[in-house]
Structure formats: C-alpha cells, structure tokens
Design an enzyme around this catalytic site. Structure first.
Site, PDB file in Angstrom:
ATOM      1  N   GLY A  12       0.842  -1.200   0.000  1.00  0.00           N
ATOM      2  CA  GLY A  12       0.000   0.000   0.000  1.00  0.00           C
ATOM      3  C   GLY A  12       0.868   1.238   0.000  1.00  0.00           C
ATOM      4  O   GLY A  12       2.086   1.153   0.165  1.00  0.00           O
ATOM      5  N   ARG A  64       3.783  13.480  -8.180  1.00  0.00           N
ATOM      6  CA  ARG A  64       3.818  12.539  -9.300  1.00  0.00           C
ATOM      7  C   ARG A  64       2.470  12.564 -10.020  1.00  0.00           C
ATOM      8  O   ARG A  64       1.424  12.627  -9.393  1.00  0.00           O
ATOM      9  CB  ARG A  64       4.107  11.146  -8.754  1.00  0.00           C
ATOM     10  CG  ARG A  64       4.131  10.065  -9.796  1.00  0.00           C
ATOM     11  CD  ARG A  64       4.864   8.833  -9.313  1.00  0.00           C
ATOM     12  NE  ARG A  64       4.140   8.094  -8.295  1.00  0.00           N
ATOM     13  CZ  ARG A  64       4.622   6.990  -7.707  1.00  0.00           C
ATOM     14  NH1 ARG A  64       5.822   6.544  -8.015  1.00  0.00           N
ATOM     15  NH2 ARG A  64       3.917   6.356  -6.800  1.00  0.00           N
ATOM     16  N   ASP A  83       4.052  -4.805  -7.565  1.00  0.00           N
ATOM     17  CA  ASP A  83       3.452  -3.538  -7.110  1.00  0.00           C
ATOM     18  C   ASP A  83       4.019  -2.365  -7.906  1.00  0.00           C
ATOM     19  O   ASP A  83       3.506  -1.251  -7.821  1.00  0.00           O
ATOM     20  CB  ASP A  83       3.692  -3.329  -5.611  1.00  0.00           C
ATOM     21  CG  ASP A  83       5.145  -3.507  -5.220  1.00  0.00           C
ATOM     22  OD1 ASP A  83       5.699  -4.583  -5.504  1.00  0.00           O
ATOM     23  OD2 ASP A  83       5.736  -2.570  -4.667  1.00  0.00           O
ATOM     24  N   ASN A  84       5.076  -2.603  -8.655  1.00  0.00           N
ATOM     25  CA  ASN A  84       5.673  -1.528  -9.444  1.00  0.00           C
ATOM     26  C   ASN A  84       5.371  -1.700 -10.931  1.00  0.00           C
ATOM     27  O   ASN A  84       6.125  -1.246 -11.788  1.00  0.00           O
ATOM     28  CB  ASN A  84       7.181  -1.482  -9.214  1.00  0.00           C
ATOM     29  CG  ASN A  84       7.513  -1.072  -7.791  1.00  0.00           C
ATOM     30  OD1 ASN A  84       6.729  -0.374  -7.141  1.00  0.00           O
ATOM     31  ND2 ASN A  84       8.649  -1.504  -7.295  1.00  0.00           N
ATOM     32  N   ASP A 144       7.709   3.877 -10.522  1.00  0.00           N
ATOM     33  CA  ASP A 144       8.624   3.591  -9.416  1.00  0.00           C
ATOM     34  C   ASP A 144      10.086   3.702  -9.817  1.00  0.00           C
ATOM     35  O   ASP A 144      10.720   2.724 -10.203  1.00  0.00           O
ATOM     36  CB  ASP A 144       8.345   2.234  -8.754  1.00  0.00           C
ATOM     37  CG  ASP A 144       8.885   2.259  -7.332  1.00  0.00           C
ATOM     38  OD1 ASP A 144      10.093   2.535  -7.166  1.00  0.00           O
ATOM     39  OD2 ASP A 144       8.107   2.053  -6.390  1.00  0.00           O
ATOM     40  N   ARG A 150       4.022   5.930   1.803  1.00  0.00           N
ATOM     41  CA  ARG A 150       4.508   7.319   1.916  1.00  0.00           C
ATOM     42  C   ARG A 150       4.000   8.173   0.760  1.00  0.00           C
ATOM     43  O   ARG A 150       4.633   9.146   0.365  1.00  0.00           O
ATOM     44  CB  ARG A 150       6.024   7.356   1.950  1.00  0.00           C
ATOM     45  CG  ARG A 150       6.668   6.674   0.760  1.00  0.00           C
ATOM     46  CD  ARG A 150       8.101   7.007   0.732  1.00  0.00           C
ATOM     47  NE  ARG A 150       8.788   6.289  -0.322  1.00  0.00           N
ATOM     48  CZ  ARG A 150      10.005   6.560  -0.705  1.00  0.00           C
ATOM     49  NH1 ARG A 150      10.661   7.534  -0.125  1.00  0.00           N
ATOM     50  NH2 ARG A 150      10.579   5.878  -1.653  1.00  0.00           N
ATOM     51  N   ARG A 210      -2.082  -0.929  -9.996  1.00  0.00           N
ATOM     52  CA  ARG A 210      -0.943  -1.796 -10.294  1.00  0.00           C
ATOM     53  C   ARG A 210      -1.398  -3.241 -10.438  1.00  0.00           C
ATOM     54  O   ARG A 210      -2.517  -3.577 -10.036  1.00  0.00           O
ATOM     55  CB  ARG A 210       0.055  -1.728  -9.110  1.00  0.00           C
ATOM     56  CG  ARG A 210       0.440  -0.306  -8.756  1.00  0.00           C
ATOM     57  CD  ARG A 210       0.618  -0.150  -7.231  1.00  0.00           C
ATOM     58  NE  ARG A 210       0.742   1.264  -6.871  1.00  0.00           N
ATOM     59  CZ  ARG A 210       1.893   1.908  -6.741  1.00  0.00           C
ATOM     60  NH1 ARG A 210       3.014   1.260  -6.886  1.00  0.00           N
ATOM     61  NH2 ARG A 210       1.925   3.192  -6.439  1.00  0.00           N
ATOM     62  N   ASP A 260       8.910   5.701   7.766  1.00  0.00           N
ATOM     63  CA  ASP A 260       8.542   7.001   8.357  1.00  0.00           C
ATOM     64  C   ASP A 260       7.627   7.810   7.429  1.00  0.00           C
ATOM     65  O   ASP A 260       7.260   8.939   7.738  1.00  0.00           O
ATOM     66  CB  ASP A 260       9.803   7.810   8.685  1.00  0.00           C
ATOM     67  CG  ASP A 260      10.674   8.064   7.462  1.00  0.00           C
ATOM     68  OD1 ASP A 260      10.298   7.605   6.342  1.00  0.00           O
ATOM     69  OD2 ASP A 260      11.722   8.710   7.602  1.00  0.00           O
TER      70      ASP A 260
HETATM   71  P1  AMP Z   1       9.043   0.545  -3.358  1.00  0.00           P
HETATM   72  O1  AMP Z   1      10.298  -0.216  -3.141  1.00  0.00           O
HETATM   73  O2  AMP Z   1       9.253   2.005  -3.557  1.00  0.00           O
HETATM   74  O3  AMP Z   1       8.157  -0.049  -4.392  1.00  0.00           O
HETATM   75  O4  AMP Z   1       8.231   0.478  -1.983  1.00  0.00           O
HETATM   76  C1  AMP Z   1       7.687  -0.697  -1.465  1.00  0.00           C
HETATM   77  C2  AMP Z   1       6.727  -0.367  -0.375  1.00  0.00           C
HETATM   78  O5  AMP Z   1       7.385   0.270   0.716  1.00  0.00           O
HETATM   79  C3  AMP Z   1       5.592   0.537  -0.767  1.00  0.00           C
HETATM   80  O6  AMP Z   1       4.428   0.074  -0.124  1.00  0.00           O
HETATM   81  C4  AMP Z   1       6.029   1.878  -0.239  1.00  0.00           C
HETATM   82  O7  AMP Z   1       4.937   2.735   0.010  1.00  0.00           O
HETATM   83  C5  AMP Z   1       6.730   1.487   1.040  1.00  0.00           C
HETATM   84  N1  AMP Z   1       7.726   2.476   1.487  1.00  0.00           N
HETATM   85  C6  AMP Z   1       8.905   2.780   0.884  1.00  0.00           C
HETATM   86  N2  AMP Z   1       9.565   3.727   1.586  1.00  0.00           N
HETATM   87  C7  AMP Z   1       8.802   4.041   2.652  1.00  0.00           C
HETATM   88  C8  AMP Z   1       8.914   4.957   3.749  1.00  0.00           C
HETATM   89  N3  AMP Z   1       9.990   5.747   3.903  1.00  0.00           N
HETATM   90  N4  AMP Z   1       7.905   4.987   4.651  1.00  0.00           N
HETATM   91  C9  AMP Z   1       6.826   4.189   4.522  1.00  0.00           C
HETATM   92  N5  AMP Z   1       6.658   3.315   3.523  1.00  0.00           N
HETATM   93  C10 AMP Z   1       7.614   3.231   2.596  1.00  0.00           C
HETATM   94 MG    MG Z   2       6.760   1.035  -5.411  1.00  0.00          MG
END
Ligand code: AMP
Ligand code: MG
Length: 486
Positions: free
Chosen positions: A92, A178, A254-255, A264, A95, A185, A127
C-alpha cells in the site's frame, strides 16, 4: 474571484476515493515545517492545463508540500499488495497520498499524488518520508523517459520540507508530485484477489475497464480481453526500455502499472557498456531484474495478474486457467516480434528478411565482446560527429557494416534509414555520473547542474551543441550502484 492555489484550474473528479473502504485509507498529508519549492515542471503544467503563473513561490511551496490542500481534493492512500523479489506481501501507499484525479481540458484523467508526505495505514516500519536526492532523481529520470517517448508517470514538482529525515545519515526531506494515468498496479489486483471477495474483485475490474479500457465493454470475455491488452502494453513498454538501455531495477508486481506506464523510479539506471547481465541495484544480489531478464520478469508479473483474474474469467476454474494460460503463453512470440521490429529500426532496416535477426545478434555480440557503449554505438552507426572511439575501427565491425549496408539498400536509401535511426536512437540518456553529480550539487543547494541536465535531456534525439560531457560514461572501473528510493 478565487485566490492563490484555487485559481490554478484544478478540475478534480475523484473516482477512486468512492470505491469501497477496503481499497484505501482516507488520510491527509502531514504538514511540514518549512516547505520550499525547488522544481516546477512548466511544460507538464501546460499539458495539464494548470496555470501557476500568478501564484507566489511561498504559496506554491505550501501547495506542493500538502500544507494547504486545493478545493475539491480528496486525499487517500491506496491499498495494494505485491510480489517483491518473488515473495508476496501486503503493501500500500506507505509514503504517498493521492490528492485527487485532475481532468485536463481534453477530459484526460490524471492522478496527482504526493510522494513523501507522511505516514499512512500502510507505512509498516517506514517514516512515510522521502529524501531530496531520490525525489530529484525520479524527476530527472521520469521526465527523461517521457522525452524518450516512453510511457511513464511524470514529475510536476519537488519541494524540500525543511525537515531532516533519518536514514544511515541525516538527509534533507522532500516531496515529489507525481502525475500518472492511474496508480493501479498488478499488485492492486493481487490485493483485492487475496481478500477473496468476488464482489470487490468485480468492482475493481469494472472500475479499471471503465477508466482505462472503455472499449472492452463490448467484449464477450472481458477479463481475457483485458489480459491481452495489458500484456501487449507491457510488451511495448519493456521493448522501449530495451531500446534505450533502461534497467528498472525493481520490477516487483506492485511496481507494474496497469496503464502500461513506467512507474517507481527507485534503483533504476541506464546501461553504459553493453552487457545483458547489467544490474545496478544494490539489493538485487541474484540479478533477478538484470537488463536481459526484464522481458521474462514482465511475463512472470503478468502471470500474477492472470491468477488474480481467474474467478472473473470463468465459473469453472480449470477452464479459466486454460484460457488465461493461453494468453500468457503468447508472450514470447509477441515479445520477440516487437523486439525484432524495434531492433530493425535501431539499425535502420525497412521490410523483413529472415537473416535480419542474425545481423542484429551479430552486432550485439560484437558490442558485448568489445565492451562498447550501447547508446554511442548506434550514434556511431548514424555517423554522429562527436562520437569517437578507436574501437569503431575494429575489423570485425567493418565487416559487419558491409553486410549491414548491403541489407539497408534492399528496401531503403541511406538517407531514409538514417532518418528512421535518428527517431529511435537517443544521443543523450541520463548518464549515471551526470545524475550523481547534479544530485550532489543540489544537496549543497546548487541547482544549476541539475537544471542544465534536465534541459539537455529534453531533446534526446537532437544533436545539440556542447553536449559531449553528457554523452560519455564516466571513465572509471568503479561499479555504479543504486539504492531503493528512500
Ligand atoms: P518501493 O520499493 O518504492 O516499491 O516500496 C515498497 C513499499 O514500501 C511501498 O508500499 C512503499 O509505500 C513502502 N515504502 C517505501 N519507503 C517508505 C517509507 N519511507 N515509509 C513508509 N513506507 C515506505
Ligand atoms: Mg513502489
């Protein structure tokens, strides 16, 4: 008359927020201390029919930080799941917050989303924040992809938050705005399918068809036709990535966007020296998402989408699986055809001949063996003046060129072929060292190199003056590494 941020021409029509509660969380961005706008994409604003010209910097900073929300926005974090490096996880927007869906004059719907705007129900241990470097990096590379004519999410603005965020070291916080056709997705389907509520799956499916593929409404087996279209869109996308040497780096389900946009921009980067096994991401130890694996991973991800759709395809599960498998198994042939078509264009061939494949593979094999730059080799074949390297005097390449020239003239003239090649072979890609250099300077509050880089990347197919420093990889044995965009 409306003032400030509500006089920008926002035209929100928020549809996703009306879907069942389980699809999302209603949440507002968390306000930040001292927002400061550092990038605003005027060209994109124009395309969206947004007008920021009469709004002061302070108000724009507050707007793009989420400190003040425009009228008619309806802020949500979207739920989704995903296979990350092959393992299924509930995820989900951890951030990111969707501000709303903006309709431009042509009635095209655009998700406007803030990335880095605080914790949500899906943040897990994160965070909810983002650092300046990775947000600027997403801006540079996503806009470059757009200018390379590759479907992608866009970047409208970046603000610094005036707050530090804690990673291995303290970093400046930032928020990226964005813009996407949608943020739906493969993982969105996986999330709803995993809940085992067929009515929810139907709602999601009907929503996606209406939003992205309205023509499907007349098909006999809509989920099957949908799968076919998404498969073709993903093939087109990954072939485009292969064309310019783009390595996504984190092709988790998810990407992968249902609309077929690149999404992403975490550890992605462009390949310099041609090596099919190239991997930049520090966490991709096994090379799962290496350059040459991108097509097969696309197929793997599409299979996960197909699985999620099974209950909608046919009441009889075996029949549904059989129908979906047939579509998934059409991937290889369709990919190969599209890839060949693209490679033919890269070397300027018109028409199709049996032996074209060998001509193409022989060039790639030579490039691999001689460790030459992928982008510049095609520049050399186009006689681009400022691309010089002794390696192009190699006898093997000269022999290859004789075969190539004979084939060129079969259905074309040199002039016609060059024109075709110039439309698909970029002269400028975001070279890793230029991206890093511009981010380092931006972190020291000098945005000049970053703005210069963004500018030259606007016209990647044109031979611009004084661009040589952007055209070569760094002359270094050091391996370039990227990190997930946190
Ligand atoms: P990603 O690797 O960018 O596809 O992120 C995978 C998941 O981690 C997604 O659900 C993002 O929303 C979550 N995520 C990545 N960085 C953070 C962050 N700093 N705080 C909270 N969720 C994060
Ligand atoms: Mg992502």
């Amino acid at each position: 008359m409306k003032s400030g941020i509500n006089n920008i021409n926002w035209n929100f029509d928020n549809s996703y927020s009306k879907l069942p509660e389980s699809f999302k969380e209603h949440i507002k961005p968390i306000k930040v201390k001292r927002p400061e706008l550092v990038l605003l994409n005027e060209g994109l604003a124009k395309e969206l029919d947004l007008n920021f010209s009469h709004v002061g910097k302070e108000e724009l900073s507050a707007l793009f930080a989420g400190n003040v929300l425009p009228e008619n926005s309806n802020t949500i974090a979207q739920a989704y799941a995903g296979h990350q490096f092959g393992n299924f996880t509930m995820l989900g927007d951890g951030r990111a917050i969707l501000i709303g869906e903006h309709l431009s004059k042509d009635k095209i719907r655009h998700d406007i989303q803030f990335k880095g705007s605080g914790k949500t129900a899906f943040s897990r241990n994160g965070d909810g924040r983002a650092a300046l470097g990775p947000m600027l990096r997403e801006y540079i590379i996503s806009e470059s992809m757009h200018n390379l004519n590759i479907p992608t999410t866009r970047s409208l603005a970046v603000v610094k938050t005036g707050e530090n965020i804690i990673r291995e070291v303290n970093l400046e916080g930032a928020i990226l705005t964005r813009v996407a056709s949608s943020h739906i997705r493969v993982g969105t389907f996986q999330y709803i399918a995993a809940r085992n509520k067929i009515d929810e799956l139907k709602i999601l499916f009907d929503y996606v068809v209406k939003r992205h593929f309205p023509k499907l409404d007349e098909s006999k087996n809509k989920p099957i036709e949908f799968l076919k279209i998404v498969l073709q869109k993903q093939i087109d996308l990954v072939v485009n990535w292969m064309r310019v040497g783009f390595i996504h780096g984190v092709m988790n389900t998810d990407n992968m966007s249902i609309a077929g946009e690149t999404i992403d921009y975490g550890p992605c980067a462009f390949m310099d020296i041609y090596d099919p096994k190239t991997v930049f991401s520090s966490i991709d130890q096994m090379g799962r998402y290496a350059y040459c694996n991108q097509p097969i991973i696309t197929k793997w991800n599409l299979s996960r989408l197909a699985e999620s759709l099974i209950p909608l395809i046919d009441d009889e599960q075996n029949k549904a699986i059989e129908l979906a498998t047939k579509i998934i198994n059409s991937f290889e042939k369709k990919y190969e055809d599209k890839w060949l078509e693209m490679m033919r264009q890269k070397i300027g061939l018109f028409g199709e001949e049996e032996k074209d494949k060998f001509l193409i593979l022989d060039l790639l094999t030579w490039m691999h063996k001689k460790k030459v730059d992928y982008t510049n080799t095609f520049g050399h074949l186009m006689n681009v003046e400022n691309i010089k390297d002794k390696v192009y005097d190699d006898i093997e390449l000269k022999e290859w060129k004789k075969r190539w020239e004979r084939r060129l003239l079969v259905n074309s003239s040199l002039e016609k072929s060059m024109k075709l090649m110039k439309s698909v072979n970029p002269l400028i890609i975001p070279r890793n060292h230029k991206v890093e250099e511009s981010l380092q300077e931006a972190n020291q509050n000098n945005f000049k190199p970053l703005n210069n880089l963004i500018k030259v990347l606007e016209k990647p197919y044109n031979n611009q003056n004084d661009i040589q420093e952007y055209q070569y990889p760094k002359n270094s044995k050091e391996k370039y590494q990227t990190f997930c965009g946190t």
